[in-house]
Design an enzyme around this catalytic site. Sequence first.
Site, PDB file in Angstrom:
ATOM      1  N   ASP A  29       9.238  -1.883  -7.307  1.00 47.73           N
ATOM      2  CA  ASP A  29       9.967  -0.798  -7.611  1.00 47.73           C
ATOM      3  C   ASP A  29       9.382   0.262  -6.568  1.00 47.73           C
ATOM      4  OD1 ASP A  29       7.030  -0.409  -8.045  1.00 47.73           O
ATOM      5  OD2 ASP A  29       7.263   0.726 -10.078  1.00 47.73           O
TER       6      ASP A  29
ATOM      7  N   TYR B   5       7.958   3.304  -4.020  1.00 40.78           N
ATOM      8  CA  TYR B   5       6.644   4.021  -3.749  1.00 40.78           C
ATOM      9  C   TYR B   5       6.482   5.202  -4.721  1.00 40.78           C
ATOM     10  CZ  TYR B   5       5.992   1.107   0.432  1.00 40.78           C
ATOM     11  OH  TYR B   5       5.892  -0.216   1.390  1.00 40.78           O
TER      12      TYR B   5
ATOM     13  N   PHE C  15       9.892  -1.235   0.606  1.00 40.60           N
ATOM     14  CA  PHE C  15       8.839  -1.421   1.650  1.00 40.60           C
ATOM     15  C   PHE C  15       8.886  -0.314   2.703  1.00 40.60           C
ATOM     16  CE2 PHE C  15       8.879  -5.881   0.182  1.00 40.60           C
ATOM     17  CZ  PHE C  15       7.601  -5.965  -0.232  1.00 40.60           C
TER      18      PHE C  15
ATOM     19  N   HIS D 259       3.046 -12.375  -1.331  1.00 40.43           N
ATOM     20  CA  HIS D 259       3.233 -10.899  -1.268  1.00 40.43           C
ATOM     21  C   HIS D 259       2.560 -10.156  -0.182  1.00 40.43           C
ATOM     22  CE1 HIS D 259       3.814  -6.386  -2.127  1.00 40.43           C
ATOM     23  NE2 HIS D 259       5.230  -6.877  -2.728  1.00 40.43           N
TER      24      HIS D 259
END
Length: 225
Positions: free
Chosen positions: A65, A67, A78, A187
């Site tokens: 989701d 930031y 990202f 991740h």
Amino acid sequence: MTQMLPESWLPAIGGELDQPYFQELIEFVEKERANGPVYPPREQVFAALEATPFDKVKVLVLGQDPYHGAGQGHGLCFSVRPGIKTPPSLRNIYKEMQAELGTPIPDNGYLMPWAEQGVLLLNAVLTVREAEPNSHKGQGWEKFTDAVIRAVAQRPDPAVFVLWGAYAQKKLPLIDAERHAVVKGAHPSPLSAKKFFGSRPFTQINEAVAAQGHEPIDWRIPDLG
């Protein structure tokens, strides 16, 4: 907000906008906006789809989701806007790029150059309440973004799906791995970065992109300073 879905995506996923779940989702997000800051801003919710047209997708990178800090989320997973400090997960992505490809670490976290080359930077959930990660999960965004993933997976032209972490890898059933390439790994967040480092995802992605008959991605992000 519904009329802001980019034109190239309308034939593929436009039908989602008429579904009852989507109407309820939009009502939920608008109520949230009335109660306090929600990111990204309304006009940037579909920024990833805007930046990478449906027929131009070579690579789909799935995030979780947006930031949740002020000014951070702008609709590409990202990525942060110019002038915003590079977040930890993206710093780790840059470190892996430097180790793997020799690319210099840029002075910004603005990933638009990737999006413009056909890297769809898609979050599974497209909005978030300020300072509350995952605050908009389970409201319907996942159903919508599953439709996006499915639409890319059903195109005649194959793509590369990048699934970092257990959450992203839950989407594997939506993808025909015989026809498309799937790059899986840990991740890049600080919690799992030890396993992410050394996984050489960028080489894997570009080899797959080239094998599919497309121009590889130039991963370098230009300095803005």
